[in-house]
Write a protein that holds these residues in place. Sequence first.
Motif, short mmCIF file in Angstrom:
data_model
loop_
_atom_site.label_atom_id
_atom_site.label_comp_id
_atom_site.label_asym_id
_atom_site.label_seq_id
_atom_site.Cartn_x
_atom_site.Cartn_y
_atom_site.Cartn_z
N CYS A 200 11.36 62.95 57.41
CA CYS A 200 11.28 61.57 57.86
C CYS A 200 12.38 60.76 57.17
CB CYS A 200 9.92 60.98 57.52
SG CYS A 200 9.75 59.25 57.96
N LEU B 195 12.81 51.16 60.69
CA LEU B 195 12.75 52.34 61.54
C LEU B 195 12.30 53.55 60.74
CD1 LEU B 195 13.54 53.63 64.36
CD2 LEU B 195 15.74 54.16 63.30
N ASP C 252 12.36 57.58 61.41
CA ASP C 252 12.93 58.57 62.31
C ASP C 252 12.53 59.95 61.82
OD1 ASP C 252 14.67 59.20 64.57
OD2 ASP C 252 15.95 60.13 63.05
N THR D 272 19.82 67.58 59.98
CA THR D 272 20.54 66.39 60.38
C THR D 272 22.02 66.73 60.55
OG1 THR D 272 19.00 64.97 59.20
CG2 THR D 272 21.15 64.04 59.72
N HIS E 275 22.79 63.71 65.51
CA HIS E 275 21.47 63.17 65.18
C HIS E 275 21.58 61.91 64.33
CE1 HIS E 275 17.68 62.75 62.92
NE2 HIS E 275 17.17 63.01 64.11
N THR F 182 20.33 58.15 65.20
CA THR F 182 19.46 57.38 64.31
C THR F 182 20.03 55.98 64.09
OG1 THR F 182 18.68 59.38 63.22
CG2 THR F 182 18.37 57.32 62.03
N LYS G 33 19.37 53.93 67.13
CA LYS G 33 17.97 53.48 67.12
C LYS G 33 17.77 52.34 66.14
CE LYS G 33 16.03 58.07 68.03
NZ LYS G 33 15.19 59.13 67.42
N GLN H 93 16.38 48.72 67.18
CA GLN H 93 15.13 48.26 66.59
C GLN H 93 15.35 46.98 65.77
OE1 GLN H 93 12.19 49.09 67.25
NE2 GLN H 93 10.89 48.56 65.53
#
Length: 79
Positions: free
Chosen positions: A2, A13, A15, A23, A27, A31, A34, A38
Motif C-alpha cells: 500500500c 490517496l 494506492d 512498482t 505504475h 499513481t 491518481k 484525487q
Amino acid sequence: MCTVLCDRKGVILLDFLQRGQTTNTDHYVLTLIKLQAQASRIRLEKTNFLLQHENARSHTTLMTTEYIASLDWLTMPTI
C-alpha cells in the motif's frame, strides 16, 4: 503493498499494489495521475505539490520526472 500519499491535512490517496507485482515507472506515473485527480477533488485550494520520495528507479526515470515537471510539482532531494 500500500502506498499512502498525504499532506498535512491527512490522507489524499491510498494506492494498492497486487500481490506479486512490483512498482515500475508505468505504475508510479499512474499513481501520480491518481494523486493529481484525487487532490483536485478533495483539496480544491491545492495546485501544486512538493513530493518527498526515494531515489528508486521508478521515481527517477525520465518519464516520471517529465510528468512531475509537467504538473509544476517539485521534489525534495533524498539525503
